[in-house]
Design a protein around this motif. Sequence first.
Motif, PDB file in Angstrom:
ATOM      1  N   VAL A  39       0.854  -1.183   0.000  1.00 62.75           N
ATOM      2  CA  VAL A  39       0.000   0.000   0.000  1.00 62.75           C
ATOM      3  C   VAL A  39       0.891   1.234   0.000  1.00 62.75           C
ATOM      4  O   VAL A  39       1.752   1.391   0.876  1.00 62.75           O
ATOM      5  N   THR A  40       0.700   2.108  -0.967  1.00 64.76           N
ATOM      6  CA  THR A  40       1.468   3.337  -1.039  1.00 64.76           C
ATOM      7  C   THR A  40       0.911   4.359  -0.042  1.00 64.76           C
ATOM      8  O   THR A  40      -0.204   4.217   0.483  1.00 64.76           O
ATOM      9  N   LEU A  41       1.697   5.395   0.216  1.00 69.19           N
ATOM     10  CA  LEU A  41       1.263   6.420   1.163  1.00 69.19           C
ATOM     11  C   LEU A  41       0.032   7.172   0.677  1.00 69.19           C
ATOM     12  O   LEU A  41      -0.778   7.645   1.481  1.00 69.19           O
ATOM     13  N   SER A  42      -0.140   7.280  -0.626  1.00 67.23           N
ATOM     14  CA  SER A  42      -1.316   7.971  -1.156  1.00 67.23           C
ATOM     15  C   SER A  42      -2.592   7.142  -1.011  1.00 67.23           C
ATOM     16  O   SER A  42      -3.697   7.689  -1.041  1.00 67.23           O
TER      17      SER A  42
ATOM     18  N   TYR B 283       0.512  -7.750   5.671  1.00 69.29           N
ATOM     19  CA  TYR B 283      -0.873  -8.118   5.394  1.00 69.29           C
ATOM     20  C   TYR B 283      -1.839  -7.229   6.168  1.00 69.29           C
ATOM     21  O   TYR B 283      -2.875  -6.781   5.633  1.00 69.29           O
ATOM     22  N   LEU B 284      -1.530  -6.938   7.437  1.00 68.92           N
ATOM     23  CA  LEU B 284      -2.402  -6.085   8.239  1.00 68.92           C
ATOM     24  C   LEU B 284      -2.431  -4.661   7.703  1.00 68.92           C
ATOM     25  O   LEU B 284      -3.481  -4.000   7.730  1.00 68.92           O
ATOM     26  N   VAL B 285      -1.309  -4.164   7.218  1.00 68.43           N
ATOM     27  CA  VAL B 285      -1.283  -2.823   6.624  1.00 68.43           C
ATOM     28  C   VAL B 285      -2.137  -2.783   5.364  1.00 68.43           C
ATOM     29  O   VAL B 285      -2.841  -1.795   5.090  1.00 68.43           O
ATOM     30  N   SER B 286      -2.141  -3.857   4.589  1.00 70.65           N
ATOM     31  CA  SER B 286      -2.905  -3.868   3.338  1.00 70.65           C
ATOM     32  C   SER B 286      -4.408  -3.865   3.559  1.00 70.65           C
ATOM     33  O   SER B 286      -5.162  -3.475   2.671  1.00 70.65           O
ATOM     34  N   ILE B 287      -4.877  -4.279   4.750  1.00 72.28           N
ATOM     35  CA  ILE B 287      -6.318  -4.287   5.000  1.00 72.28           C
ATOM     36  C   ILE B 287      -6.762  -3.163   5.929  1.00 72.28           C
ATOM     37  O   ILE B 287      -7.957  -2.848   5.970  1.00 72.28           O
ATOM     38  N   THR B 288      -5.834  -2.539   6.696  1.00 73.37           N
ATOM     39  CA  THR B 288      -6.226  -1.493   7.642  1.00 73.37           C
ATOM     40  C   THR B 288      -5.756  -0.110   7.227  1.00 73.37           C
ATOM     41  O   THR B 288      -6.428   0.876   7.514  1.00 73.37           O
ATOM     42  N   GLY B 289      -4.571  -0.012   6.617  1.00 70.14           N
ATOM     43  CA  GLY B 289      -4.014   1.284   6.277  1.00 70.14           C
ATOM     44  C   GLY B 289      -3.422   2.018   7.454  1.00 70.14           C
ATOM     45  O   GLY B 289      -3.146   3.231   7.356  1.00 70.14           O
ATOM     46  N   PHE B 290      -3.167   1.353   8.576  1.00 68.46           N
ATOM     47  CA  PHE B 290      -2.564   1.993   9.744  1.00 68.46           C
ATOM     48  C   PHE B 290      -1.076   2.226   9.501  1.00 68.46           C
ATOM     49  O   PHE B 290      -0.322   1.296   9.232  1.00 68.46           O
TER      50      PHE B 290
END
Length: 549
Positions: free
Chosen positions: A237-240, A297-304
């Motif tokens: 996931v990119t910052l944008s 994986y968690l970043v890809s579904i939450t964006g935290f």
Amino acid sequence: MDSRAATGPRRPERGASGPSVSARDSRGQDAGQNAGGQDVAGQNSSGRDSRGRPLAGRRTRRARIPRRRRPDARPATSGIPRVGGRTVAWLAVYALGLAACHYLVIAPAFAYLGFERVPPNPLVALVVTPTYLLCARRLPLSWERPSAIVYWMLFLVVVAPVHVLPMFTTDLSTAVWLMVGGVAAAFWLLGGIYSVPLWRFRPPAVPARVYWPAYALLWLVMTGVVVGYYGLHLRLVTLSEIYAVRDTYRDSFGEVPKAAKYVVPWLGNVIAPVAIARGLMTRRWGWVALGVLTEMYLVSITGFKQLLFSSLLAAGVVVLARTTDLARIGRRVGVLAGCGVLAVTAIDFARGGWGLSSILVRRLVLTSAVNTKYHFEFFLQNPKGFLGYGVLSHWVDYPYDLKPPFLIGQVYYGNPEMSANANLWADAYANFGLVGVFVFTGILAAVLHFSDSAARGLPAGLALAALAQSAFSVSNTAMLTVFLTHGMLLAVAVVYLMPAGDDSGRSKPGRPSLRRLRRRFRLRRTRRGPPEVVRPRPRPRLSGSRAHS
């Protein structure tokens, strides 16, 4: 009957000399030994002479050799040393770096977010300097207790920017000084946990061969729960894209059970960081890889965003704990903090940008101070929340439609969907005022002291990694939210049940060298029995004319 036998040995008179003995007696033996190999005057190991009488003369005491205590048998000390003047000087450099970054980089680009573009006020700097130095002097030099990472994080992320922000504030209202004084007093009182001895209790004796397979099974079950509700899609996931992914994740709260919402932060803040730390300390690279994949994986579904740095934070804590003496680790942290903020400010100022400063200084440090000021300003003039939106909702009437973070976002940022989180002391003041600041400090002190007592005897890297994410969360979120939602109580439970005899403190042996192979081969040859000693045969005694030739 000899009178000496009845009355015992006589003590030699003062100044009288003992009997003179020649160098050798008539038998050619030494004067200090007799024919039986006894010492002078017929002394032997039993303390009596050849006739069975007690020896004369002055007896000597045997020297007592102090026994060396094992490391796990050391008593809990009543206090640990604090940082010295050199570390306090580096922390002063850190504050100056924050001020320079605020004035030169952050305020010109982000004035609309509450960063006032005004020159620093020297009078305010003189007022806040004593409390800042007192708080800096309160920091522990040693990180042997895992709560030290929480205490240091609170200083770097909350206390330091709270003291820097008033220098760039035009409206020095009562709320600003109440914020500085309340945060400084609460932080100073929290440091009292390092002046009292640890609690003595015996955690359950869970063997390592049972604990770590159970830990891996829990890890697998929690990952399966997340995959079952959110699907399996691993992508970068990119910052944008972070804010869009985060909005999608929040919209799914009504469709998934409450347990799934707890499992996601527990995996990212506790389970995966501990797995990464254990893999690094024992060279189990499979644990490291699976931990990093779990965070991604968690970043890809939450964006935290904080989960992006979870792997780096866990690895950094382990490296710092393994390469630095834990008893003096505070010195290196102070130097890294001071040099780091100066380097980031210099790089952005030299190239005329604000990218690094925005991510590493504004988001992680200075924004917390701005939101803390907003919490104190609003709830000083308006009714407190008294947790009417949370655990006390059945007994307290909450006077607002939004929770305090979103209420601050609506009032000061004009966006009711913006969560203006601050830290545990800002949330405590928003709910119970200044009394709540000190009550919440006492609760956190009890939890940290329990975690220190439970972590006694464990590898320092694992205990620090378990509380690393909680340290960052408590500096940016409400304390009760950190305890339950972000998994701080789970981290304490993991530390409490962790076996002390785990091999995490020892590295796995590598390939044996040629010298080790030779040593093993020799040991195998000698294990069959003791080596046979070849004694020279005695020469025959010569007699007659050959004896004198």
